[in-house]
Design a protein around this motif. Structure first.
Motif, PDB file in Angstrom:
ATOM      1  N   ALA A  86       0.820  -1.220   0.000  1.00 17.90           N
ATOM      2  CA  ALA A  86       0.000   0.000   0.000  1.00 17.90           C
ATOM      3  C   ALA A  86       0.854   1.271   0.000  1.00 17.90           C
ATOM      4  CB  ALA A  86      -0.974   0.002   1.178  1.00 17.90           C
ATOM      5  N   SER A  87       1.918   1.247  -0.790  1.00 18.47           N
ATOM      6  CA  SER A  87       2.702   2.467  -1.006  1.00 18.47           C
ATOM      7  C   SER A  87       2.116   3.228  -2.186  1.00 18.47           C
ATOM      8  CB  SER A  87       4.175   2.119  -1.277  1.00 18.47           C
ATOM      9  OG  SER A  87       4.759   1.517  -0.144  1.00 18.47           O
ATOM     10  N   TRP A  88       2.158   4.541  -2.098  1.00 23.34           N
ATOM     11  CA  TRP A  88       1.366   5.374  -3.010  1.00 23.34           C
ATOM     12  C   TRP A  88       1.957   5.521  -4.405  1.00 23.34           C
ATOM     13  CZ3 TRP A  88       2.518   9.873  -5.666  1.00 23.34           C
ATOM     14  CH2 TRP A  88       1.419  10.502  -6.281  1.00 23.34           C
ATOM     15  N   GLY A  89       1.100   5.418  -5.414  1.00 26.68           N
ATOM     16  CA  GLY A  89       1.176   6.137  -6.652  1.00 26.68           C
ATOM     17  C   GLY A  89       2.209   5.805  -7.693  1.00 26.68           C
ATOM     18  N   SER A  98      11.293   2.655  -6.850  1.00 27.73           N
ATOM     19  CA  SER A  98      11.032   3.539  -5.702  1.00 27.73           C
ATOM     20  C   SER A  98      10.839   2.774  -4.396  1.00 27.73           C
ATOM     21  CB  SER A  98       9.778   4.377  -5.977  1.00 27.73           C
ATOM     22  OG  SER A  98       9.970   5.197  -7.099  1.00 27.73           O
ATOM     23  N   TYR A  99      10.208   1.620  -4.472  1.00 26.01           N
ATOM     24  CA  TYR A  99       9.827   0.908  -3.244  1.00 26.01           C
ATOM     25  C   TYR A  99      10.467  -0.469  -3.123  1.00 26.01           C
ATOM     26  CZ  TYR A  99       6.095   4.443  -3.292  1.00 26.01           C
ATOM     27  OH  TYR A  99       5.396   5.614  -3.324  1.00 26.01           O
ATOM     28  N   THR A 100      10.291  -1.281  -4.193  1.00 24.05           N
ATOM     29  CA  THR A 100      10.670  -2.686  -4.074  1.00 24.05           C
ATOM     30  C   THR A 100      12.165  -2.884  -3.917  1.00 24.05           C
ATOM     31  OG1 THR A 100       8.755  -3.357  -5.375  1.00 24.05           O
ATOM     32  CG2 THR A 100      10.560  -4.925  -5.211  1.00 24.05           C
ATOM     33  N   ALA A 168      18.843  -3.617 -12.298  1.00 25.45           N
ATOM     34  CA  ALA A 168      18.563  -3.591 -10.864  1.00 25.45           C
ATOM     35  C   ALA A 168      19.747  -2.914 -10.184  1.00 25.45           C
ATOM     36  CB  ALA A 168      18.369  -5.008 -10.323  1.00 25.45           C
ATOM     37  N   PRO A 169      19.539  -2.344  -9.004  1.00 20.37           N
ATOM     38  CA  PRO A 169      20.612  -1.589  -8.356  1.00 20.37           C
ATOM     39  C   PRO A 169      21.710  -2.482  -7.794  1.00 20.37           C
ATOM     40  CG  PRO A 169      18.684  -1.691  -6.951  1.00 20.37           C
ATOM     41  CD  PRO A 169      18.272  -2.283  -8.254  1.00 20.37           C
TER      42      PRO A 169
END
Length: 432
Positions: A86-89, A98-100, A168-169
């Motif tokens: 449920a991370s935004w947008g 941004s998240y994963t 991937a980073p």
């Protein structure tokens, strides 16, 4: 002395899929039924009166009007994304960056991996989920953590080391050789131990070089009894990216097919924007397509063609896709599948939704002979649903004329409060 218990309540099982057979012929409902559990398996089902008479010495648990059925089977999850649900947008590629990926880097720490694995399994059990197929991270410790926690709970789960050697980073890239070596070692360590199964897990074509995909195909050829899980045709911009990376491939599916990663025991998550050739190839081989409805709406992917694909013949599973999906609950996932069906003008019947979340997903994981139903010999992974768990659900259920009207409000509005009890291998989680 044998571990024997008799569960009393309403019971629901399936004799066959309610997609190809009339609901009244596919589903079996006992208004006052019973399930006999012995040594972690279902020993018998039937009318409560008959089983109580036949087994007078068995310990009993009476759930009244509670609905006893198979535990939910979640066919595609990412347990490492528990903390970012449920991370935004964001759409898919932005979501990953941004998240994963920032979260998955943390799973190099075995203690952190074990902490999240335990949290994830506790959360999903509270929602009635007893089996899942999970992507881990590139770190072998993330696989060890998940399997160790599941083993301690006696759960049947599928998992694998996610393989990525490009796009991937730093800290989340392996190599073709290390992906093969690590995956093989983990497979040999865990596959077939207790109730654990290993899945060969290239994340998706954009994050694997052709050399790595070839290595994963070789590993699968060496261990064909294993499952293989990946992603396919989730978003249109992802498909365009795949075409840039693999200009010689006819379509997205061929980026797997050319490296030996198309097979009957393959699990292909999302599969929304399929070309006719891809649909035909997947159906011909009997692969499993995994529908992730809350994820597809949350990150704007598209609408899965349930009716069309069911008619064509591949296995179909249902999944939360934690944490791109916005809920750990398979009830919420069924509700989203219904809503997507409505948007495609082919709404799903409650029996079809419940079948997808249990027997259908079990069949997609090639486990239909072991989990996903109430039948003698099936492992006793069960959920008991309270069909009047909240005042708003209760007032609607009071008007119901049959089981399907009674259970549908819980599918659409229920949450963990609707889960009265969960049994894993015949043992109630409330007793753990």
């Amino acid at each position: 002395m044998r571990d024997t218990v008799l569960l009393l309540g309403q019971t629901l099982s399936f004799d066959t899929s309610p997609f190809g057979t009339a609901v009244q012929d596919a589903a079996r409902h006992e208004r006052r039924g019973a399930v006999l559990i012995e040594n972690g398996k279902v020993a018998a089902t039937g009318r409560a009166e008959d089983l109580c008479a036949a087994h007078p010495q068995a310990a009993r648990r009476d759930f009244g009007d509670g609905l006893i059925m198979a535990g939910f089977v979640d066919a595609h999850v990412h347990y490492p994304q528990t903390g970012i649900i449920a991370s935004w947008g964001k759409r898919l590629i932005d979501w990953l960056e941004s998240y994963t990926f920032p979260e998955e880097v943390r799973f190099a720490d075995p203690a952190y991996a074990r902490q999240v694995a335990a949290r994830y399994l506790d959360l999903t059990a509270s929602h009635g989920t007893t089996t899942m197929a999970s992507f881990c991270t590139i770190h072998p410790a993330s696989v060890d953590a998940f399997f160790a926690e599941a083993q301690a709970r006696g759960q049947r789960v599928v998992a694998g080391k996610t393989c990525m050697d490009r796009n991937a980073p730093e800290g989340l890239r392996d190599t073709a050789q290390s992906a093969y070596d690590d995956s093989r070692a983990l497979l040999q360590r865990w596959h077939g131990v207790d109730r654990l199964e290993y899945a060969i897990t290239p994340r998706f074509s954009p994050t694997s070089t052709p050399e790595q995909l070839e290595a994963m195909g070789a590993l699968w050829a060496e261990h064909p009894a294993c499952l293989m899980q990946t992603h396919l045709s989730e978003q249109t911009d992802e498909i365009a990216w795949v075409k840039e990376l693999f200009p010689k491939a006819r379509d997205y599916l061929e980026t797997y097919e050319m490296f030996g990663l198309l097979g009957e025991r393959g699990l292909y998550g999302h599969a929304i924007h399929l070309e006719p050739r891809e649909r035909a190839a997947l159906s011909e081989i009997g692969a499993s397509l995994i529908h992730c409805p809350t994820s597809n709406t949350f990150i704007g992917s598209g609408l899965f063609d349930m009716a069309g694909l069911i008619a064509e013949g591949p296995r179909i599973g249902l999944a939360t896709d934690t944490g791109g999906g916005s809920s750990f609950s398979m009830l919420r996932t069924m509700a989203a599948a219904y809503e997507i069906g409505q948007l495609r003008h082919s709404p799903l019947h409650p029996a079809q939704l419940l079948w997808l979340a249990t027997a259908g997903s079990a069949a997609a994981l090639h486990m239909g002979d072991r989990i996903g139903n109430l039948a003698p010999g099936i492992e006793a992974d069960l959920v008991v649903l309270d069909l009047a768990s909240t005042p708003d659900i209760a007032q609607r259920t009071e008007r119901a004329d049959d089981l399907w009207e009674a259970v549908f409000p819980t599918i659409m509005m229920g949450d963990d409060r609707a889960v009265s009890e969960v049994f894993i291998a015949g043992r109630a989680i409330s007793e753990r």
